[in-house]
Design a protein around this motif. Structure first.
Motif, PDB file in Angstrom:
ATOM      1  N   GLN A   1      -5.566  -6.743  -2.423  1.00 31.04           N
ATOM      2  CA  GLN A   1      -6.565  -6.465  -3.619  1.00 31.04           C
ATOM      3  C   GLN A   1      -7.782  -5.593  -3.196  1.00 31.04           C
ATOM      4  OE1 GLN A   1      -7.145 -10.230  -5.048  1.00 31.04           O
ATOM      5  NE2 GLN A   1      -5.433 -10.141  -6.476  1.00 31.04           N
ATOM      6  N   GLU A   2      -7.824  -5.416  -1.722  1.00 28.73           N
ATOM      7  CA  GLU A   2      -9.003  -4.600  -1.245  1.00 28.73           C
ATOM      8  C   GLU A   2      -8.786  -2.958  -1.610  1.00 28.73           C
ATOM      9  OE1 GLU A   2      -9.167  -5.152   2.908  1.00 28.73           O
ATOM     10  OE2 GLU A   2     -10.102  -7.019   2.778  1.00 28.73           O
ATOM     11  N   VAL A   3      -7.609  -2.749  -1.904  1.00 33.98           N
ATOM     12  CA  VAL A   3      -7.298  -1.256  -2.257  1.00 33.98           C
ATOM     13  C   VAL A   3      -6.435  -1.123  -3.587  1.00 33.98           C
ATOM     14  CG1 VAL A   3      -7.501  -0.481   0.161  1.00 33.98           C
ATOM     15  CG2 VAL A   3      -5.370  -1.365  -0.518  1.00 33.98           C
TER      16      VAL A   3
ATOM     17  N   ARG B   1     -10.417   4.197  -0.706  1.00 37.08           N
ATOM     18  CA  ARG B   1      -9.812   2.921  -0.399  1.00 37.08           C
ATOM     19  C   ARG B   1      -8.557   2.695  -1.067  1.00 37.08           C
ATOM     20  NH1 ARG B   1     -13.786  -2.176   0.050  1.00 37.08           N
ATOM     21  NH2 ARG B   1     -12.335  -2.666   1.268  1.00 37.08           N
ATOM     22  N   LYS B   2      -8.092   3.643  -1.908  1.00 38.44           N
ATOM     23  CA  LYS B   2      -6.921   3.457  -2.497  1.00 38.44           C
ATOM     24  C   LYS B   2      -5.808   4.284  -1.824  1.00 38.44           C
ATOM     25  CE  LYS B   2      -3.484   3.802  -5.890  1.00 38.44           C
ATOM     26  NZ  LYS B   2      -3.022   2.475  -6.666  1.00 38.44           N
TER      27      LYS B   2
ATOM     28  N   GLU C   1      -5.373   8.007   1.787  1.00 38.44           N
ATOM     29  CA  GLU C   1      -6.328   7.393   1.004  1.00 38.44           C
ATOM     30  C   GLU C   1      -7.327   8.001   0.432  1.00 38.44           C
ATOM     31  OE1 GLU C   1      -7.663   3.923   3.513  1.00 38.44           O
ATOM     32  OE2 GLU C   1      -5.722   3.362   4.188  1.00 38.44           O
TER      33      GLU C   1
ATOM     34  N   THR D   1      -8.131 -15.163  -6.265  1.00 42.87           N
ATOM     35  CA  THR D   1      -7.258 -13.844  -6.586  1.00 42.87           C
ATOM     36  C   THR D   1      -6.760 -13.468  -7.791  1.00 42.87           C
ATOM     37  OG1 THR D   1      -5.263 -15.144  -5.576  1.00 42.87           O
ATOM     38  CG2 THR D   1      -6.866 -14.112  -3.931  1.00 42.87           C
TER      39      THR D   1
ATOM     40  N   GLU E   1      -4.310 -15.058   1.996  1.00 44.28           N
ATOM     41  CA  GLU E   1      -5.247 -14.018   2.585  1.00 44.28           C
ATOM     42  C   GLU E   1      -4.497 -12.654   2.391  1.00 44.28           C
ATOM     43  OE1 GLU E   1      -4.746 -16.195   6.239  1.00 44.28           O
ATOM     44  OE2 GLU E   1      -6.588 -17.186   6.165  1.00 44.28           O
TER      45      GLU E   1
ATOM     46  N   ASP F   1      -4.809  -3.091  -7.091  1.00 39.84           N
ATOM     47  CA  ASP F   1      -4.716  -4.284  -8.054  1.00 39.84           C
ATOM     48  C   ASP F   1      -3.276  -4.418  -8.527  1.00 39.84           C
ATOM     49  OD1 ASP F   1      -5.020  -6.476  -9.524  1.00 39.84           O
ATOM     50  OD2 ASP F   1      -6.175  -5.319 -11.188  1.00 39.84           O
TER      51      ASP F   1
ATOM     52  N   LYS G   1      -5.348 -11.017  -0.664  1.00 40.35           N
ATOM     53  CA  LYS G   1      -6.765 -10.528  -0.824  1.00 40.35           C
ATOM     54  C   LYS G   1      -7.048  -9.266  -0.025  1.00 40.35           C
ATOM     55  CE  LYS G   1      -9.315 -15.114  -0.496  1.00 40.35           C
ATOM     56  NZ  LYS G   1      -9.966 -16.219   0.211  1.00 40.35           N
ATOM     57  N   ARG G   2      -6.087  -9.106   0.876  1.00 40.90           N
ATOM     58  CA  ARG G   2      -6.232  -7.728   1.959  1.00 40.90           C
ATOM     59  C   ARG G   2      -5.445  -6.781   0.897  1.00 40.90           C
ATOM     60  NH1 ARG G   2      -5.929  -8.059   7.466  1.00 40.90           N
ATOM     61  NH2 ARG G   2      -7.120  -9.820   8.043  1.00 40.90           N
TER      62      ARG G   2
ATOM     63  N   ARG H   1       0.812  -1.090  -0.135  1.00 34.71           N
ATOM     64  CA  ARG H   1      -0.029  -0.166   0.187  1.00 34.71           C
ATOM     65  C   ARG H   1       0.740   1.403   0.046  1.00 34.71           C
ATOM     66  NH1 ARG H   1      -4.901  -1.646   4.195  1.00 34.71           N
ATOM     67  NH2 ARG H   1      -5.588  -3.178   2.792  1.00 34.71           N
TER      68      ARG H   1
END
Length: 244
Positions: free
Chosen positions: A73-75, A224-225, A221, A98, A67, A77, A70-71, A46
């Motif tokens: 990719q929430e914010v 969510r980016k 942020e 994923t 996992e 790619d 996945k975390r 991030r």
């Protein structure tokens, strides 16, 4: 000079990770770091987003590799290549959700790593090229700019722009609904846009300060980016926020 592809290595065997890092550097890649735990990989991705992540599935700690992805990719790619010693169907099916670019089985050979990276780069390049590139944009007009889209000039309201990200000689203009790619530099965009609205927070990012959701020590942020916030730009951002 071509920009080096930036790789994050997530592997809890530090001997393996160090060897991969050395070989990738020799092959012309830039390694953004080595992380041994999933939690640290999420933070790294991030704050200092790589182009590709080499992710070991069997990580120690609270988050395994899947996992962790996945975390991430929430914010953001980021293309992922999994490294795994597990060949069971359940792990493979979970990892598929994923959308990884490749799997590398252990024991690792550098030829497999380099081939997988080359394939991921090619797929990533194809995906980027599928985003329409606008030839240029017209100067600021009150509260909007006009950009060429499908052969027509369309307006883009400044209030709809979330942030602008530099990518070599292009700029990705991000809105909540659409992405535009312009053949211009971030510096040129900064010079055209009103400085009371758009503020440089990093060498690669210009943000609409009215869209900020979070301002942390080293990142901001928007929608969510997570966007990196450099030390040299932090003071200027805070000053702009005080005037709102």
């Amino acid at each position: 000079m071509n920009k080096k592809t930036r790789i994050l290595i997530v592997e809890d065997d530090m001997i393996i990770a160090a060897n991969i890092s050395l070989q990738l550097t020799k092959a012309g890649y830039e390694v953004t770091g080595i992380e041994s735990r999933g939690e640290e990989a999420v933070i790294h991705s991030r704050l200092n987003p790589p182009d590709i992540i080499l992710m070991d599935i069997n990580l120690k700690g609270r988050l395994n590799g899947i996992e962790s992805v996945k975390r991430i990719q929430e914010v953001i790619d980021i293309p992922v290549i999994y490294i795994t010693a597990n060949n069971d169907e359940a792990t493979f099916e979970e990892a598929k959700h994923t959308h990884p670019f490749a799997f590398i089985a252990k024991p690792i050979t550098m030829s497999n790593v380099l081939r997988s990276l080359a394939l991921a780069e090619e797929q990533f390049k194809t995906r980027e090229e599928s985003v329409p590139v606008e030839e240029n944009y017209i100067a600021l007009l009150n509260d909007r700019i006009f950009i060429r889209h499908h052969g027509q000039m369309v307006k883009l309201l400044l209030q709809d722009i979330l942030y602008i990200e530099a990518d070599r000689n292009y700029c990705h203009v991000m809105t909540s609904k659409k992405e535009y790619v312009l053949t211009t530099t971030l510096k040129e965009m900064q010079n055209k846009l009103p400085e009371e609205i758009f503020v440089r927070v990093h060498r690669s990012f210009l943000v609409n300060i009215s869209k900020l959701d979070v301002v942390a020590e080293a990142h901001v942020e928007i929608n969510r980016k997570a966007i990196p916030l450099s030390k040299s730009n932090r003071e200027g951002l805070l000053k702009h926020l005080q005037t709102i």
